[in-house]
Design a protein around this motif. Structure first.
Motif, PDB file in Angstrom:
ATOM      1  N   GLN A   5     -39.401   3.105 -34.151  1.00  0.00           N
ATOM      2  CA  GLN A   5     -39.839   3.942 -34.031  1.00  0.00           C
ATOM      3  C   GLN A   5     -38.999   5.394 -33.343  1.00  0.00           C
ATOM      4  O   GLN A   5     -39.667   6.547 -33.336  1.00  0.00           O
ATOM      5  N   LEU A   6     -37.968   5.334 -33.193  1.00  0.00           N
ATOM      6  CA  LEU A   6     -37.290   6.264 -32.559  1.00  0.00           C
ATOM      7  C   LEU A   6     -36.791   6.879 -33.592  1.00  0.00           C
ATOM      8  O   LEU A   6     -35.976   6.499 -34.817  1.00  0.00           O
ATOM      9  N   PRO A   7     -36.584   8.512 -33.615  1.00  0.00           N
ATOM     10  CA  PRO A   7     -35.972   9.359 -34.552  1.00  0.00           C
ATOM     11  C   PRO A   7     -34.064   9.421 -34.260  1.00  0.00           C
ATOM     12  O   PRO A   7     -33.725   8.135 -33.436  1.00  0.00           O
ATOM     13  N   ARG A   8     -33.894   8.395 -36.272  1.00  0.00           N
ATOM     14  CA  ARG A   8     -32.273   9.355 -36.283  1.00  0.00           C
ATOM     15  C   ARG A   8     -32.315   7.450 -35.303  1.00  0.00           C
ATOM     16  O   ARG A   8     -31.453   7.420 -35.183  1.00  0.00           O
ATOM     17  N   PRO A  17     -30.252   4.650 -43.644  1.00  0.00           N
ATOM     18  CA  PRO A  17     -31.666   5.227 -43.233  1.00  0.00           C
ATOM     19  C   PRO A  17     -32.516   4.177 -43.921  1.00  0.00           C
ATOM     20  O   PRO A  17     -32.656   3.907 -45.529  1.00  0.00           O
ATOM     21  N   PHE A  18     -33.552   3.805 -43.407  1.00  0.00           N
ATOM     22  CA  PHE A  18     -34.390   2.700 -44.099  1.00  0.00           C
ATOM     23  C   PHE A  18     -35.936   3.411 -43.727  1.00  0.00           C
ATOM     24  O   PHE A  18     -36.136   3.229 -42.209  1.00  0.00           O
ATOM     25  N   LEU A  19     -36.869   2.332 -44.580  1.00  0.00           N
ATOM     26  CA  LEU A  19     -38.303   2.162 -43.932  1.00  0.00           C
ATOM     27  C   LEU A  19     -38.883   1.078 -43.620  1.00  0.00           C
ATOM     28  O   LEU A  19     -38.230   0.077 -44.771  1.00  0.00           O
ATOM     29  N   TRP A  20     -39.748   0.946 -42.978  1.00  0.00           N
ATOM     30  CA  TRP A  20     -39.422  -0.540 -42.104  1.00  0.00           C
ATOM     31  C   TRP A  20     -41.687  -0.911 -42.255  1.00  0.00           C
ATOM     32  O   TRP A  20     -42.893   0.843 -42.348  1.00  0.00           O
ATOM     33  N   ASP A  21     -41.861  -1.488 -42.367  1.00  0.00           N
ATOM     34  CA  ASP A  21     -43.073  -1.660 -41.626  1.00  0.00           C
ATOM     35  C   ASP A  21     -43.312  -2.744 -41.347  1.00  0.00           C
ATOM     36  O   ASP A  21     -42.803  -4.338 -41.074  1.00  0.00           O
ATOM     37  N   LEU A  22     -44.555  -3.154 -40.261  1.00  0.00           N
ATOM     38  CA  LEU A  22     -45.044  -4.120 -39.592  1.00  0.00           C
ATOM     39  C   LEU A  22     -45.814  -4.655 -39.479  1.00  0.00           C
ATOM     40  O   LEU A  22     -46.702  -4.680 -39.855  1.00  0.00           O
ATOM     41  N   VAL A  23     -45.892  -6.415 -39.741  1.00  0.00           N
ATOM     42  CA  VAL A  23     -46.859  -7.250 -40.086  1.00  0.00           C
ATOM     43  C   VAL A  23     -46.470  -8.236 -38.304  1.00  0.00           C
ATOM     44  O   VAL A  23     -45.634  -8.871 -38.413  1.00  0.00           O
ATOM     45  N   VAL A  24     -47.728  -8.244 -37.687  1.00  0.00           N
ATOM     46  CA  VAL A  24     -48.137  -8.837 -36.952  1.00  0.00           C
ATOM     47  C   VAL A  24     -48.622 -10.243 -37.502  1.00  0.00           C
ATOM     48  O   VAL A  24     -49.916  -9.927 -38.644  1.00  0.00           O
ATOM     49  N   ALA A  25     -48.483 -11.178 -37.224  1.00  0.00           N
ATOM     50  CA  ALA A  25     -48.853 -12.494 -37.734  1.00  0.00           C
ATOM     51  C   ALA A  25     -50.282 -12.607 -36.405  1.00  0.00           C
ATOM     52  O   ALA A  25     -50.551 -12.780 -35.599  1.00  0.00           O
ATOM     53  N   THR A 172     -40.424   0.999 -24.703  1.00  0.00           N
ATOM     54  CA  THR A 172     -39.414   2.631 -25.615  1.00  0.00           C
ATOM     55  C   THR A 172     -38.665   3.025 -24.529  1.00  0.00           C
ATOM     56  O   THR A 172     -38.015   3.376 -25.340  1.00  0.00           O
ATOM     57  N   SER A 173     -38.719   3.411 -22.740  1.00  0.00           N
ATOM     58  CA  SER A 173     -38.318   4.173 -22.459  1.00  0.00           C
ATOM     59  C   SER A 173     -36.695   3.629 -22.146  1.00  0.00           C
ATOM     60  O   SER A 173     -35.822   4.345 -22.965  1.00  0.00           O
ATOM     61  N   ILE A 174     -36.764   2.968 -22.196  1.00  0.00           N
ATOM     62  CA  ILE A 174     -35.140   1.730 -22.338  1.00  0.00           C
ATOM     63  C   ILE A 174     -34.212   2.155 -23.160  1.00  0.00           C
ATOM     64  O   ILE A 174     -32.841   2.608 -24.065  1.00  0.00           O
TER      65      ILE A 174
END
Length: 209
Positions: A5-8, A17-25, A172-174
């Motif tokens: 989710q971070l920019p760049r 660059p690529f697009l992605w989607d997350l699927v959660v089991a 996210t912070s790290i």
């Protein structure tokens, strides 16, 4: 998810660059539990409907969930099931994190300490030992080990002791402050290598993380 989710983010990874989607089991489906065994058993069912919308699939799960398989056996079974459900072998990558995702968080780096100590006052932080020393003294990260033997327990204890934020906020912070070159875990390197090969639309299937 924290990292992607971070920019760049692709610049850090060294990819196009690529697009992605997350699927959660288990989320929004009837196929299996929402955890690593669910990914192991049902990845091919969860991803079957995405063959026409996505060119690549990356399946990620922890190794540590109570079973008798070896890493290579887990990878082979998921990959075989995906291929039998219509994915091509060169479209997919299976990443098994040994022992578990929390291992990726632990780097002997001051930024990691800053994130865990973020909710303590400046005066309190000045009196505290370094996070690495605290973990060592509590038997959570022996000096001779490159990572805590039980990374999830180390996270839990450190969060409790220092009043750190949620695990998602910690990641996210790290991720926003530290170079990916600092993480040398084999599974993480495999993930980066796979993403560098996949320069198109990527679908990630992960357990709840």
């Amino acid at each position: 998810r924290s990292f992607l989710q971070l920019p760049r983010f692709h610049v850090k990874l060294g990819t196009a660059p690529f697009l992605w989607d997350l699927v959660v089991a288990g989320q929004g489906t009837r196929q299996g539990p929402r955890n690593d065994p669910g990914v192991f058993q049902h990845a091919h069912l969860l991803l079957r409907g995405y063959r026409t919308t996505h060119r690549r699939a990356v399946v990620v799960l922890d190794f540590e969930w109570g079973h008798h398989y070896q890493v290579d056996e887990i990878k082979a079974r998921i990959q075989r099931n995906l291929c039998q459900s219509g994915w091509c072998d060169d479209q997919i990558a299976v990443i098994v994190i040994k022992p578990e995702l929390e291992a990726w968080l632990w780097q002997d780096h001051p930024i990691v300490q800053d994130v865990f100590y973020a909710n303590r006052s400046k005066e309190e932080r000045a009196r505290l030992p370094s996070l690495r020393v605290w973990l060592r003294d509590h038997g959570l990260w022996p000096q001779e080990h490159p990572k805590p033997p039980d990374p999830k327990q180390a996270v839990r204890r450190a969060r409790q002791e220092f009043g750190a934020s949620s695990l998602f906020a910690i990641y996210t912070s790290i991720c926003s402050k530290i170079s990916v070159r600092g993480c040398q875990d084999q599974a993480f390197l495999e993930l980066c290598s796979a993403l560098r090969r996949f320069d198109a639309r990527v679908l990630q299937l992960m357990a709840r993380n």
